[in-house]
Design an enzyme around this catalytic site. Structure first.
Site, PDB file in Angstrom:
ATOM      1  N   SER A  15       0.701  -1.117   0.118  1.00 25.81           N
ATOM      2  CA  SER A  15       0.008  -0.029   0.011  1.00 25.81           C
ATOM      3  C   SER A  15       0.987   1.246   0.143  1.00 25.81           C
ATOM      4  O   SER A  15       1.518   1.463   0.910  1.00 25.81           O
ATOM      5  CB  SER A  15      -0.889  -0.010   1.272  1.00 25.81           C
ATOM      6  N   HIS A  40      -1.183  -1.172  -4.271  1.00 26.55           N
ATOM      7  CA  HIS A  40      -2.629  -0.744  -3.704  1.00 26.55           C
ATOM      8  C   HIS A  40      -2.743   0.738  -3.215  1.00 26.55           C
ATOM      9  O   HIS A  40      -1.599   1.093  -2.867  1.00 26.55           O
ATOM     10  CB  HIS A  40      -2.890  -1.575  -2.372  1.00 26.55           C
ATOM     11  N   ASP A  42      -4.649   4.028  -1.776  1.00 28.11           N
ATOM     12  CA  ASP A  42      -5.715   4.356  -0.858  1.00 28.11           C
ATOM     13  C   ASP A  42      -6.336   5.812  -1.123  1.00 28.11           C
ATOM     14  O   ASP A  42      -5.605   6.736  -1.033  1.00 28.11           O
ATOM     15  CB  ASP A  42      -5.338   4.248   0.477  1.00 28.11           C
ATOM     16  N   MET A  44      -8.726   8.480   0.048  1.00 31.18           N
ATOM     17  CA  MET A  44      -9.919   8.945   1.335  1.00 31.18           C
ATOM     18  C   MET A  44     -10.035  10.255   1.227  1.00 31.18           C
ATOM     19  O   MET A  44      -9.416  11.197   0.957  1.00 31.18           O
ATOM     20  CB  MET A  44      -8.807   8.743   2.722  1.00 31.18           C
ATOM     21  N   HIS A  73      -8.236   2.013  -4.001  1.00 30.46           N
ATOM     22  CA  HIS A  73      -9.337   1.641  -2.919  1.00 30.46           C
ATOM     23  C   HIS A  73     -10.069   3.011  -2.571  1.00 30.46           C
ATOM     24  O   HIS A  73      -9.511   3.787  -1.967  1.00 30.46           O
ATOM     25  CB  HIS A  73      -8.382   0.838  -1.478  1.00 30.46           C
ATOM     26  N   MET A  75     -11.999   4.943  -0.490  1.00 28.42           N
ATOM     27  CA  MET A  75     -12.924   5.254   0.796  1.00 28.42           C
ATOM     28  C   MET A  75     -13.375   6.604   0.627  1.00 28.42           C
ATOM     29  O   MET A  75     -13.134   7.396   1.238  1.00 28.42           O
ATOM     30  CB  MET A  75     -11.943   4.999   1.912  1.00 28.42           C
ATOM     31  N   MET A 144     -12.335  -5.486   5.073  1.00 32.28           N
ATOM     32  CA  MET A 144     -11.409  -4.557   5.772  1.00 32.28           C
ATOM     33  C   MET A 144     -11.036  -5.237   7.033  1.00 32.28           C
ATOM     34  O   MET A 144     -12.106  -5.790   8.051  1.00 32.28           O
ATOM     35  CB  MET A 144     -12.054  -3.306   6.155  1.00 32.28           C
ATOM     36  N   GLY A 149      -9.053   4.353   7.374  1.00 36.98           N
ATOM     37  CA  GLY A 149      -8.609   5.580   7.492  1.00 36.98           C
ATOM     38  C   GLY A 149      -7.192   6.012   7.653  1.00 36.98           C
ATOM     39  O   GLY A 149      -6.765   6.787   7.471  1.00 36.98           O
ATOM     40  N   GLY A 151      -3.046   3.886   8.306  1.00 35.36           N
ATOM     41  CA  GLY A 151      -1.994   2.947   8.128  1.00 35.36           C
ATOM     42  C   GLY A 151      -1.801   2.627   9.427  1.00 35.36           C
ATOM     43  O   GLY A 151      -1.838   3.361  10.322  1.00 35.36           O
ATOM     44  N   GLY A 152      -0.993   1.387   9.615  1.00 35.07           N
ATOM     45  CA  GLY A 152      -0.516   0.872  10.943  1.00 35.07           C
ATOM     46  C   GLY A 152      -1.093   0.779  11.987  1.00 35.07           C
ATOM     47  O   GLY A 152      -1.005   0.692  13.091  1.00 35.07           O
ATOM     48  N   ASP A 182      -7.203  -6.183   4.030  1.00 32.74           N
ATOM     49  CA  ASP A 182      -6.501  -4.998   4.025  1.00 32.74           C
ATOM     50  C   ASP A 182      -6.698  -4.436   5.532  1.00 32.74           C
ATOM     51  O   ASP A 182      -7.590  -3.916   5.977  1.00 32.74           O
ATOM     52  CB  ASP A 182      -7.260  -3.900   3.139  1.00 32.74           C
ATOM     53  N   GLY A 183      -5.258  -4.121   6.207  1.00 33.98           N
ATOM     54  CA  GLY A 183      -5.325  -3.521   7.237  1.00 33.98           C
ATOM     55  C   GLY A 183      -4.536  -4.283   8.531  1.00 33.98           C
ATOM     56  O   GLY A 183      -5.215  -5.744   8.583  1.00 33.98           O
ATOM     57  N   GLY A 204       0.709  -2.426   4.126  1.00 29.88           N
ATOM     58  CA  GLY A 204       1.273  -0.997   4.000  1.00 29.88           C
ATOM     59  C   GLY A 204       2.634  -1.007   4.955  1.00 29.88           C
ATOM     60  O   GLY A 204       3.706  -1.194   4.635  1.00 29.88           O
TER      61      GLY A 204
END
Ligand code: DX5
Ligand code: ZN
Length: 236
Positions: A15, A40, A42, A44, A73, A75, A144, A149, A151-152, A182-183, A204
């Site tokens: 990611s 990937h 993201d 947002m 992705h 969001m 998910m 919203g 990473g980490g 993812d996540g 990510g």
């Protein structure tokens, strides 16, 4: 449950949310050399999720920086407003959230008609019933494994059972729809997600970090699927 032999079929997508954007070109080249399967990306909007990330200009740059498929992705609220532009900027796969649109089937058809692959995502709190009817209509369902919203974040363990229930639903239909997760995916969690039925894995912070090279981290994730210690493989 799937056997370990299936793990060779698992796609890994770093990611870019975790990238150092000042070094994006070099990091994309490293992702390619590391043997990742896709990138990937993201998006947002500060409304669907409580954060704002990256959008069309960065996607255009990413497109120039990699030959790998780009998995966008979305969001965002009202994802149908954006698919033409993200397709034009270089997306190969576009995954929208079931919670973000009342017309997921129409949207999936529209994405196919642009020559792109549609995916549908669900948040941890959203039941599988929200996507069940879309299984034959999409390339992938994204489960998910964190609240989207940021990473980490930490992998939500209760999503493993949800992935397994989705695996059974997909297998019942005979569809070749992929399960993506993812996540919070790292060398401790990846095997549980894949054993439950995931075949495409986003990571990510466990790939783009200062602890090891991108190639070393991708190799460690693949090794973790086989229950091997990456250090023993000499990954660095
Ligand atoms: C989170 C994003 C993820 C994020 C994953 O909302 O959708 O793609 O980059 O990051 P990690 O792997 O660090 O949880
Ligand atoms: Zn994502």
């Amino acid at each position: 449950m799937s056997s370990a032999s299936d793990s060779s079929q698992v796609l890994i997508g770093p990611s870019v949310l975790s990238a150092d954007f000042l070094e994006l070109g070099e990091q994309l080249a490293e992702i390619d050399r590391a043997g990742a399967d896709y990138v990937h990306f993201d998006v947002m909007d500060g409304r669907f999720v409580p954060n704002i990330s990256i959008g069309l200009p960065v996607l255009e740059a990413t497109r120039r920086g990699t030959t790998l498929p780009i998995d966008v992705h979305l969001m965002v609220v009202e994802p149908e407003r954006w698919i033409d532009e993200f397709a034009g900027a270089g997306a190969d796969i576009m995954t929208f959230h079931a919670e973000g649109t009342p017309h997921g089937h129409r949207l999936a058809e529209a994405i196919w008609s642009l020559g792109k692959k549609p995916g549908v995502a669900i948040n941890p709190a959203t039941p599988l019933a929200m996507v069940e009817e879309l299984i034959p209509a999409v390339h992938q369902v994204l489960v998910m494994t964190v609240n989207p919203g940021f990473g980490g974040q930490t992998f939500i363990e209760s999503m493993v059972a949800k992935i397994a229930r989705l695996r059974a639903l997909i297998d019942e239909t005979g569809s070749d729809c992929l399960i993506q997760v993812d996540g919070g995916i790292n060398r401790s969690t990846i095997a549980r997600a894949v054993s439950a039925g995931a075949r495409s894995v986003v990571a990510g912070s466990s790939i783009l970090n200062d602890d090891d090279s991108i190639a070393g981290n991708v190799a460690a994730l693949r090794a973790a699927l086989h229950g091997e210690d990456a250090d023993r493989l000499g990954a660095s």
